[in-house]
Write an enzyme that holds these catalytic residues in place. Structure first.
Site, PDB file in Angstrom:
ATOM      1  N   ASN A   1      -3.175   8.890   3.711  1.00 22.02           N
ATOM      2  CA  ASN A   1      -1.941   8.320   4.255  1.00 22.02           C
ATOM      3  C   ASN A   1      -1.899   8.235   5.778  1.00 22.02           C
ATOM      4  O   ASN A   1      -0.916   7.757   6.347  1.00 22.02           O
ATOM      5  CB  ASN A   1      -0.735   9.135   3.769  1.00 22.02           C
ATOM      6  CG  ASN A   1      -0.464   8.929   2.295  1.00 22.02           C
ATOM      7  OD1 ASN A   1      -0.687   7.839   1.767  1.00 22.02           O
ATOM      8  ND2 ASN A   1      -0.013   9.972   1.619  1.00 22.02           N
TER       9      ASN A   1
ATOM     10  N   HIS B   1      -5.748  -6.313  -2.186  1.00 21.18           N
ATOM     11  CA  HIS B   1      -6.636  -6.335  -1.014  1.00 21.18           C
ATOM     12  C   HIS B   1      -6.830  -7.748  -0.470  1.00 21.18           C
ATOM     13  O   HIS B   1      -7.409  -7.917   0.596  1.00 21.18           O
ATOM     14  CB  HIS B   1      -8.008  -5.738  -1.376  1.00 21.18           C
ATOM     15  CG  HIS B   1      -7.973  -4.255  -1.590  1.00 21.18           C
ATOM     16  ND1 HIS B   1      -9.040  -3.550  -2.114  1.00 21.18           N
ATOM     17  CD2 HIS B   1      -6.996  -3.339  -1.347  1.00 21.18           C
ATOM     18  CE1 HIS B   1      -8.717  -2.264  -2.193  1.00 21.18           C
ATOM     19  NE2 HIS B   1      -7.483  -2.114  -1.735  1.00 21.18           N
TER      20      HIS B   1
ATOM     21  N   HIS C   1       0.747   4.188  -2.770  1.00 20.26           N
ATOM     22  CA  HIS C   1       0.499   5.586  -2.427  1.00 20.26           C
ATOM     23  C   HIS C   1       1.686   6.478  -2.818  1.00 20.26           C
ATOM     24  O   HIS C   1       1.498   7.641  -3.198  1.00 20.26           O
ATOM     25  CB  HIS C   1       0.211   5.732  -0.933  1.00 20.26           C
ATOM     26  CG  HIS C   1      -1.171   5.301  -0.549  1.00 20.26           C
ATOM     27  ND1 HIS C   1      -1.877   5.884   0.489  1.00 20.26           N
ATOM     28  CD2 HIS C   1      -1.997   4.359  -1.066  1.00 20.26           C
ATOM     29  CE1 HIS C   1      -3.066   5.312   0.586  1.00 20.26           C
ATOM     30  NE2 HIS C   1      -3.152   4.372  -0.339  1.00 20.26           N
TER      31      HIS C   1
ATOM     32  N   ARG D   1       0.835  -1.211   0.000  1.00 20.82           N
ATOM     33  CA  ARG D   1       0.000   0.000   0.000  1.00 20.82           C
ATOM     34  C   ARG D   1       0.866   1.256   0.000  1.00 20.82           C
ATOM     35  O   ARG D   1       0.583   2.237  -0.699  1.00 20.82           O
ATOM     36  CB  ARG D   1      -0.917  -0.023   1.227  1.00 20.82           C
ATOM     37  CG  ARG D   1      -1.886   1.148   1.297  1.00 20.82           C
ATOM     38  CD  ARG D   1      -2.912   0.931   2.397  1.00 20.82           C
ATOM     39  NE  ARG D   1      -3.829   2.062   2.501  1.00 20.82           N
ATOM     40  CZ  ARG D   1      -3.989   2.810   3.590  1.00 20.82           C
ATOM     41  NH1 ARG D   1      -3.293   2.535   4.691  1.00 20.82           N
ATOM     42  NH2 ARG D   1      -4.839   3.808   3.599  1.00 20.82           N
TER      43      ARG D   1
END
Length: 326
Positions: free
Chosen positions: A93, A191, A66, A62
């Protein structure tokens, strides 16, 4: 004439050198000579610790995602706020984890080769190695990224897809990064090893349209279960829910099965069913093997790892990942 030709050749060589340094490409084994043990140091540290904290694999992939969606994969997500608010303080974040983990890896690599290996490459390699450590796919990581010197909260807020994103927003934000609908489906597949705070989807349970209603695109039985046993109020900011219940430690195809059952936690998960291309891609993945999913996921995440990278003379190699060099 001879001296003029020599000067012209020297000038062209000089220009080629400048262009080459600013447009240098990523390459596998970039540190083979400058820091030959770097990738092994990173891999060993990740493998050792992911065994005890498998949820960190989802956190690191992740973080990589990001980071790449704002100013490219340049470790700008790691920078602390100074006179301006940095990316890590942006709403998307605030739940990103793993900063200390990356710092610990950086200190080990710095001890081996000071000022050589970028924080951007460390994030990218650690994300790959952590997924592999959970039994997930391996993908090639060409290196040579350099670290950015700018980090901006507003950019992160505007460019990172939110859990509440609809299909149009997802398509636009992925498209802005050169990623297509297939990449959207495949990268969402991460996910399969994730967890989420209730606050990221509780509006779907308690107040979807502002009328204290439930999202009709979320399976009603699953929603009832979540409200009874997990997220008991819309203000629950602490409870964590598995995104792939019963299989969250295994990198597999179950996430897509859950999405088709309308049991994906996020609106962004449900959005994948609202477009014929993304829905068809999910169906095709489920009809194939997990090995095929691994291969396709590897292509998309490697593609993501090349977004707007800084190479050659661009950026810098930070000594400490949270601050630019003084």
């Amino acid at each position: 004439m001879g001296s003029q030709n020599q000067l012209r050749v020297l000038f062209l060589c000089f220009i080629a050198l400048i262009v080459g340094s600013s447009q240098a490409q990523l390459q596998e084994g970039f540190y083979a000579k400058s820091c030959p043990k770097a990738e092994k140091i990173i891999q060993d540290f990740v493998t050792q610790h992911i065994r005890n904290a498998p949820s960190l694999a989802a956190a690191l992939i992740r973080m990589h995602f990001h980071d790449c969606f704002v100013r490219g994969c340049d470790a700008s997500v790691l920078l602390n706020s100074t006179t301006n608010q940095a990316e890590k303080n942006a709403p998307p974040n605030l739940t990103v984890r793993g900063f200390d983990f990356i710092d610990r890896i950086k200190s080990l690599v710095e001890a081996e080769c000071p000022g050589v290996v970028s924080c951007a490459d460390i994030i990218t390699l650690a994300a790959r190695d952590s997924v592999v450590a959970t039994g997930g796919p391996f993908w090639n990581v060409p290196t040579g990224r350099r670290d950015g010197t700018v980090s901006n909260l507003v950019e992160a807020r505007n460019q990172i897809p939110a859990p509440t994103s609809n299909f149009s927003t997802l398509q636009t934000l992925f498209g802005n990064q050169g990623l297509d609908l297939k990449d959207l489906v495949l990268l969402s597949g991460a996910h399969t090893i994730g967890v989420s705070h209730c606050s990221s989807f509780s509006n779907r349970l308690f107040n979807f349209t502002g009328k204290l209603d439930q999202d009709p695109n979320l399976d009603s039985e699953y929603a009832k279960n979540l409200k009874t046993f997990k997220c008991k109020s819309i203000n629950d900011n602490t409870t964590i829910v598995e995104m792939d219940p019963g299989s969250r430690k295994t990198f597999d195809l179950d996430y897509y099965r859950i999405v088709l059952k309308r049991r994906g936690l996020f609106q962004s998960d449900a959005a994948l069913l609202t477009n014929s291309v993304t829905k068809s891609t999910i169906t095709q993945l489920l009809e194939g093997s997990v090995e095929n999913f691994f291969a396709e996921f590897a292509k998309s995440v490697e593609k993501m790892g090349r977004i707007n990278v800084k190479t050659g003379t661009q950026g810098e190699i930070r000594k400490h990942c949270a601050v630019v060099n003084s």
